[in-house]
Design an enzyme around this catalytic site. Structure first.
Site, mmCIF file in Angstrom:
data_model
loop_
_atom_site.group_PDB
_atom_site.id
_atom_site.type_symbol
_atom_site.label_atom_id
_atom_site.label_comp_id
_atom_site.label_asym_id
_atom_site.label_seq_id
_atom_site.Cartn_x
_atom_site.Cartn_y
_atom_site.Cartn_z
ATOM 1 N N ASP A 122 3.204 -10.202 7.119
ATOM 2 C CA ASP A 122 3.335 -9.890 5.695
ATOM 3 C C ASP A 122 3.005 -8.408 5.514
ATOM 4 O O ASP A 122 2.359 -7.796 6.370
ATOM 5 C CB ASP A 122 2.380 -10.779 4.894
ATOM 6 N N ASP A 178 2.351 -6.248 1.983
ATOM 7 C CA ASP A 178 1.359 -5.849 0.985
ATOM 8 C C ASP A 178 0.091 -6.683 1.154
ATOM 9 O O ASP A 178 0.126 -7.912 1.098
ATOM 10 C CB ASP A 178 1.932 -6.045 -0.421
ATOM 11 N N LYS A 191 9.241 -16.968 1.361
ATOM 12 C CA LYS A 191 8.047 -17.663 1.838
ATOM 13 C C LYS A 191 7.429 -18.498 0.716
ATOM 14 O O LYS A 191 7.385 -18.032 -0.421
ATOM 15 C CB LYS A 191 7.004 -16.636 2.312
ATOM 16 N N ASP A 230 -1.911 -12.556 3.840
ATOM 17 C CA ASP A 230 -3.133 -12.524 3.032
ATOM 18 C C ASP A 230 -3.117 -13.578 1.938
ATOM 19 O O ASP A 230 -3.987 -13.587 1.070
ATOM 20 C CB ASP A 230 -3.337 -11.133 2.421
#
Length: 267
Positions: free
Chosen positions: A14, A16, A185, A210
């Protein structure tokens, strides 16, 4: 001399909250990517951001000091465009979103139209107005398939959160009674597409993110190993709220121990 060798693995990363936050690289991310390159471990950046093209995102990473090629990035916009092109080649779409989504659809042979659309495709963006929502509702009511690039309800910005694709598409779902099909996702569509892009089997794939309800959930559903990093907006105590768990919780990419994906060389 490095006493470790890597197992046959690859990483889906991922962006960000994992690689960068705002306009700054997260400490340890550049070193982690350098380690993957050193050991020829394949990786792919994976994002639910449909606003920017992968060329835009690659330039952002490069300017931060992490040299990246566009081919190393898979966005939910690209995943959505490829999915629609496979289901209906030369199809048409009414689009709520920005340049990254429109460009991906165009590259995959989906024509953007204002009327008589096969699909209503919803991404995130700051230029959306109520007229867009109204037209989308009418097209879905007439039979256009409702597609969401992702179902994230919020998007992080430097100033705080703003409504995401999930919040926007919820208005159309509520007005029409039609549930959107989401490609981003944690959808298996994007998760499987990403794994195939780096040419690995299910048991060789590690997802790092995250967010529990996109990154980790997607990995769990696909049978991938997963790492939750705490460098984004998820706190360790938040994990208790979910029935599923990541295989590893780390402070950041730099906190992932080599033993998680490296093994000692035999004597």
């Amino acid at each position: 001399m490095n006493d470790n060798i890597h197992q046959k693995v690859g990483f889906l990363l991922d962006m960000d909250g994992v690689i960068y936050k705002g306009k700054k690289l997260i400490d340890g991310s550049a070193e982690f990517i350098a380690k993957l390159k050193e050991h020829d471990i394949p990786y792919l950046f994976l994002t639910n951001n449909s606003q920017r093209t992968r060329r835009d995102l690659a330039l952002k990473l490069t300017r931060m000091g992490l040299e990246t090629e566009p081919e190393s990035i898979l966005t939910c916009a690209i995943a959505t465009a490829r999915f629609l092109a496979e289901k209906k080649p030369d199809g048409t779409a009414y689009v709520i979103g920005e340049n990254g989504l429109a460009a991906a659809l165009d590259r995959n042979g989906i024509t953007v139209v204002d009327d008589d659309a096969d699909f209503v495709v919803v991404g995130e963006g700051r230029t959306i107005n109520f007229e867009n929502i109204e037209k989308a509702v009418r097209l879905v009511a007439k039979g256009a398939a409702l597609i969401a690039t992702n179902l994230d309800t919020t998007c992080p910005t430097d100033e705080g959160i703003r409504p995401g694709c999930g919040a926007i598409v919820a208005m159309i779902e509520s007005a029409t009674g039609i549930e959107a099909f989401s490609v981003g996702k944690p959808s298996p569509v994007m998760m499987r597409m990403a794994r195939k892009t780096i040419g690995l089997r299910t048991d060789e794939t590690i997802m790092v993110g995250d967010t529990m309800y996109t990154d980790v959930l997607g990995a769990v559903q696909m049978g991938y190993r997963s790492v939750l990093v705490l460098s984004g907006h998820t706190h360790e105590e938040d994990v208790k709220k979910y029935a599923y768990k990541p295989d590893l919780i780390a402070s950041s990419l730099g906190g992932i121990p080599e033993g998680f994906f490296m093994i000692k060389k035999p004597e």
